[in-house]
Motif scaffolding. Structure first.
Motif, PDB file in Angstrom:
ATOM      1  N   LYS A  46       0.827  -1.203   0.000  1.00  7.55           N
ATOM      2  CA  LYS A  46       0.000   0.000   0.000  1.00  7.55           C
ATOM      3  C   LYS A  46       0.865   1.258   0.000  1.00  7.55           C
ATOM      4  CE  LYS A  46      -3.786   2.237   2.506  1.00  7.55           C
ATOM      5  NZ  LYS A  46      -4.693   2.137   3.685  1.00  7.55           N
ATOM      6  N   GLU A  47       1.947   1.224   0.767  1.00 10.79           N
ATOM      7  CA  GLU A  47       2.845   2.375   0.837  1.00 10.79           C
ATOM      8  C   GLU A  47       3.518   2.639  -0.505  1.00 10.79           C
ATOM      9  OE1 GLU A  47       7.161   3.506   2.846  1.00 10.79           O
ATOM     10  OE2 GLU A  47       6.026   1.786   3.570  1.00 10.79           O
ATOM     11  N   LEU A  48       3.878   1.572  -1.213  1.00  9.40           N
ATOM     12  CA  LEU A  48       4.645   1.712  -2.442  1.00  9.40           C
ATOM     13  C   LEU A  48       3.779   1.966  -3.667  1.00  9.40           C
ATOM     14  CD1 LEU A  48       7.300  -1.133  -2.018  1.00  9.40           C
ATOM     15  CD2 LEU A  48       7.538   1.294  -1.506  1.00  9.40           C
ATOM     16  N   ARG A  49       2.480   1.735  -3.589  1.00  9.26           N
ATOM     17  CA  ARG A  49       1.633   1.839  -4.775  1.00  9.26           C
ATOM     18  C   ARG A  49       1.770   3.192  -5.480  1.00  9.26           C
ATOM     19  NH1 ARG A  49      -3.025   0.362  -2.653  1.00  9.26           N
ATOM     20  NH2 ARG A  49      -2.651  -1.843  -3.087  1.00  9.26           N
ATOM     21  N   PRO A  62       5.286   3.196 -10.402  1.00  8.64           N
ATOM     22  CA  PRO A  62       5.839   3.483 -11.743  1.00  8.64           C
ATOM     23  C   PRO A  62       7.280   3.960 -11.697  1.00  8.64           C
ATOM     24  CG  PRO A  62       3.624   4.373 -11.551  1.00  8.64           C
ATOM     25  CD  PRO A  62       4.028   3.927 -10.170  1.00  8.64           C
ATOM     26  N   ILE A  63       7.629   4.764 -10.704  1.00  4.91           N
ATOM     27  CA  ILE A  63       9.006   5.234 -10.564  1.00  4.91           C
ATOM     28  C   ILE A  63       9.943   4.055 -10.314  1.00  4.91           C
ATOM     29  CG2 ILE A  63      10.564   6.606  -9.125  1.00  4.91           C
ATOM     30  CD1 ILE A  63       8.189   8.477  -8.579  1.00  4.91           C
ATOM     31  N   LEU A  64       9.551   3.168  -9.407  1.00  2.00           N
ATOM     32  CA  LEU A  64      10.402   2.039  -9.062  1.00  2.00           C
ATOM     33  C   LEU A  64      10.557   1.069 -10.233  1.00  2.00           C
ATOM     34  CD1 LEU A  64       9.132   1.327  -5.425  1.00  2.00           C
ATOM     35  CD2 LEU A  64      11.122   2.660  -6.143  1.00  2.00           C
ATOM     36  N   VAL A  65       9.473   0.841 -10.977  1.00  2.00           N
ATOM     37  CA  VAL A  65       9.564  -0.035 -12.149  1.00  2.00           C
ATOM     38  C   VAL A  65      10.448   0.597 -13.218  1.00  2.00           C
ATOM     39  CG1 VAL A  65       8.247  -1.052 -14.055  1.00  2.00           C
ATOM     40  CG2 VAL A  65       7.362  -1.172 -11.720  1.00  2.00           C
ATOM     41  N   THR A 109      11.061   5.974  -1.063  1.00  4.38           N
ATOM     42  CA  THR A 109      10.572   5.091  -0.004  1.00  4.38           C
ATOM     43  C   THR A 109      10.977   5.617   1.361  1.00  4.38           C
ATOM     44  OG1 THR A 109      12.579   3.750  -0.306  1.00  4.38           O
ATOM     45  CG2 THR A 109      10.597   3.038  -1.453  1.00  4.38           C
ATOM     46  N   SER A 110      10.333   5.060   2.371  1.00  7.94           N
ATOM     47  CA  SER A 110      10.635   5.441   3.747  1.00  7.94           C
ATOM     48  C   SER A 110      11.637   4.471   4.339  1.00  7.94           C
ATOM     49  CB  SER A 110       9.350   5.425   4.581  1.00  7.94           C
ATOM     50  OG  SER A 110       8.880   4.087   4.715  1.00  7.94           O
ATOM     51  N   GLY A 111      12.116   4.791   5.543  1.00  4.42           N
ATOM     52  CA  GLY A 111      13.098   3.937   6.181  1.00  4.42           C
ATOM     53  C   GLY A 111      12.602   2.533   6.433  1.00  4.42           C
ATOM     54  N   ALA A 112      11.324   2.356   6.697  1.00  7.00           N
ATOM     55  CA  ALA A 112      10.782   1.047   7.043  1.00  7.00           C
ATOM     56  C   ALA A 112      10.919   0.045   5.909  1.00  7.00           C
ATOM     57  CB  ALA A 112       9.319   1.186   7.448  1.00  7.00           C
ATOM     58  N   SER A 113      10.685   0.487   4.682  1.00  2.00           N
ATOM     59  CA  SER A 113      10.714  -0.428   3.536  1.00  2.00           C
ATOM     60  C   SER A 113      11.925  -0.199   2.636  1.00  2.00           C
ATOM     61  CB  SER A 113       9.440  -0.253   2.707  1.00  2.00           C
ATOM     62  OG  SER A 113       9.311   1.084   2.253  1.00  2.00           O
ATOM     63  N   ARG A 114      12.786   0.752   2.969  1.00  2.00           N
ATOM     64  CA  ARG A 114      13.827   1.174   2.040  1.00  2.00           C
ATOM     65  C   ARG A 114      14.804   0.054   1.716  1.00  2.00           C
ATOM     66  NH1 ARG A 114      15.853   5.867   4.375  1.00  2.00           N
ATOM     67  NH2 ARG A 114      14.215   6.970   3.260  1.00  2.00           N
ATOM     68  N   SER A 115      15.291  -0.669   2.703  1.00  2.00           N
ATOM     69  CA  SER A 115      16.308  -1.686   2.435  1.00  2.00           C
ATOM     70  C   SER A 115      15.769  -2.771   1.508  1.00  2.00           C
ATOM     71  CB  SER A 115      16.796  -2.302   3.751  1.00  2.00           C
ATOM     72  OG  SER A 115      17.861  -3.199   3.523  1.00  2.00           O
ATOM     73  N   LEU A 116      14.521  -3.202   1.751  1.00  2.00           N
ATOM     74  CA  LEU A 116      13.923  -4.225   0.897  1.00  2.00           C
ATOM     75  C   LEU A 116      13.742  -3.716  -0.526  1.00  2.00           C
ATOM     76  CD1 LEU A 116      12.709  -7.039   0.692  1.00  2.00           C
ATOM     77  CD2 LEU A 116      10.506  -6.068   1.377  1.00  2.00           C
ATOM     78  N   VAL A 117      13.300  -2.468  -0.688  1.00  2.00           N
ATOM     79  CA  VAL A 117      13.114  -1.889  -2.020  1.00  2.00           C
ATOM     80  C   VAL A 117      14.457  -1.760  -2.740  1.00  2.00           C
ATOM     81  CG1 VAL A 117      12.481   0.233  -3.253  1.00  2.00           C
ATOM     82  CG2 VAL A 117      10.960  -0.702  -1.505  1.00  2.00           C
ATOM     83  N   LEU A 118      15.477  -1.321  -2.020  1.00  2.00           N
ATOM     84  CA  LEU A 118      16.801  -1.217  -2.641  1.00  2.00           C
ATOM     85  C   LEU A 118      17.310  -2.583  -3.080  1.00  2.00           C
ATOM     86  CD1 LEU A 118      18.607   1.390  -0.338  1.00  2.00           C
ATOM     87  CD2 LEU A 118      17.427   1.769  -2.502  1.00  2.00           C
TER      88      LEU A 118
END
Length: 407
Positions: free
Chosen positions: A5-8, A12-15, A131-140
């Motif tokens: 939900k946070e990343l939705r 598009p930027i992340l893809v 992204t925020s700190g909570a999800s940043r490492s996983l997204v990276l």
């Protein structure tokens, strides 16, 4: 579900940035396939090609801090679009090269500058901003993993075209793939619509790039991480540049080199995701040291034995798992130490050290082979230096743990 939900809104930027990184890294990682037929076709030796790859990595590394600073000042989209155009021009010059100069300028200088604008440091900075700190490492970790998918496409395609129509056709195939970087860069450039990094407070307390750099270079954990990053680049570029040549010398099927690079790309995905996840739970700097030690052990095992198709693919899988996992750990460590405002530039400074190591690994491997007719000394040096760097990094991570900078 909360992370999704946070990343939705920024998906598009992340893809877009993932596709950009995948193409820019995948094509560049497949250049080793071109070396054997190119050196037979035109007046370019193994050491000449190795020097072109070394020049590419030096240009990439030395321009990276400037690309990061420009992204902070001008926005990410102009930097990524310009890099995509330069990438295409470099491949075109490479495909039409008639001698050393064309290879140096195309595959070396232009591609190197283009990578500074389209590859890991910029892509991971975009991911950190989104992204925020909570999800940043996983997204990276996910973005880093995507950087490996391009090799799954470019390596088999390049080998097929090289086998059927020659090395120039293989490079033209890479050029066609690179056209996809332009729309990906444009979509990823939507990051500039978010609050601009220059408007955000700096954890360093610095309002200028020079002051931020001076304060970063005064932090011992950053210095140790940057020095160890040199060894990372040295090991990886030695493998990427010289593995196909080593296999050819040992009488292996030429297709095995492409298969090994594709396996490395596949297991990069697993490694990137794993170390992105792990970096959110354990010491990022300690994990980095563990990667360097693990790589050195795998290198020692593989090169101490006569290569076979089975051991080569196992080596590629193990090395692939340990290959790009450094990306989310370094990017996350920089964000933890210094915040987001100057992340792209400071990460670029660390990456410069990585690329100097890449220069040494690619060129040094070629020089040692030309002088001694063997890669034995090169891999032994890569193992010894890698073990030393890993042990120092782990020890320092235990003695000087890093706490995340305030948001």
């Amino acid at each position: 579900m909360g992370v999704v939900k946070e990343l939705r809104p920024v998906m598009p930027i992340l893809v877009g940035v993932s596709v950009l990184l995948s193409l820019s890294m995948g094509i560049r990682q497949s250049f080793g396939l071109v070396m054997p037929p190119l050196t037979r076709d035109i007046a370019v030796g193994v050491s000449d090609f190795a020097f072109a790859m070394s020049l590419q990595n030096l240009a990439w590394g030395f321009f990276q801090p400037f690309a990061g600073a420009l992204a902070t000042r001008l926005g990410f989209r102009p930097v990524m679009m310009a890099g995509s155009v330069l990438y295409g021009l470099g491949l075109l010059l490479f495909a039409t090269a008639q001698g050393v100069l064309g290879v140096l300028l195309g595959a070396g200088l232009l591609i190197g500058v283009a990578l500074a604008c389209t590859a890991a440091a910029i892509a991971l900075s975009v991911g950190s901003q989104a992204t925020s700190g909570a999800s940043r490492s996983l997204v990276l970790g996910a973005i880093t993993a995507s950087g490996s998918l391009g090799a799954l496409l470019s390596a088999p395609l390049g080998q097929l075209l090289i086998t059927e129509a020659g090395w120039r056709a293989g490079v033209i195939g890479f050029l066609v793939l690179a056209l996809g970087m332009l729309p990906a860069a444009w979509i990823a450039g939507r990051i500039d619509r978010l609050p601009h990094p220059a408007a955000r407070p700096s954890a360093l307390g610095a309002d200028s790039a020079g002051e931020a750099l001076r304060r970063a270079l005064a932090r011992p954990p950053f210095i140790v991480m940057t020095a160890a990053y040199f060894v990372c680049g040295m090991q990886l570029l030695f493998i990427a540049t010289h593995l196909p040549s080593y296999l050819a010398i040992c009488g292996m099927d030429p297709a095995l080199g492409a298969q090994a690079l594709a396996v490395i790309g596949l297991f990069n995905v697993v490694g990137g995701l794993f170390f992105g996840w792990a970096g959110g739970r354990w010491s990022k700097l300690g994990l980095l040291g563990g990667i360097y030690i693990g790589r050195s052990i795998v290198l020692a095992w593989y090169f101490a034995l006569p290569p076979t198709p089975a051991t080569t693919l196992i080596f590629a899988a193990l090395m692939g798992f340990l290959w790009l996992g450094v990306g989310p750990l370094v990017a996350g460590s920089v964000a933890d130490m210094f915040g987001l405002r100057w992340q792209a530039m400071i990460q670029g400074v660390a990456f410069m050290s990585h690329q100097i190591g890449s220069f040494v690994g690619a060129l040094g491997g070629g020089v040692i082979f030309d002088r001694l007719g063997s890669y034995d000394l090169a891999w032994r040096l890569a193992v010894a230096i890698g073990l030393l760097a890993g042990l120092v990094q782990v020890t320092f991570a235990l003695l000087r743990p890093v706490r995340p900078a305030p948001a």
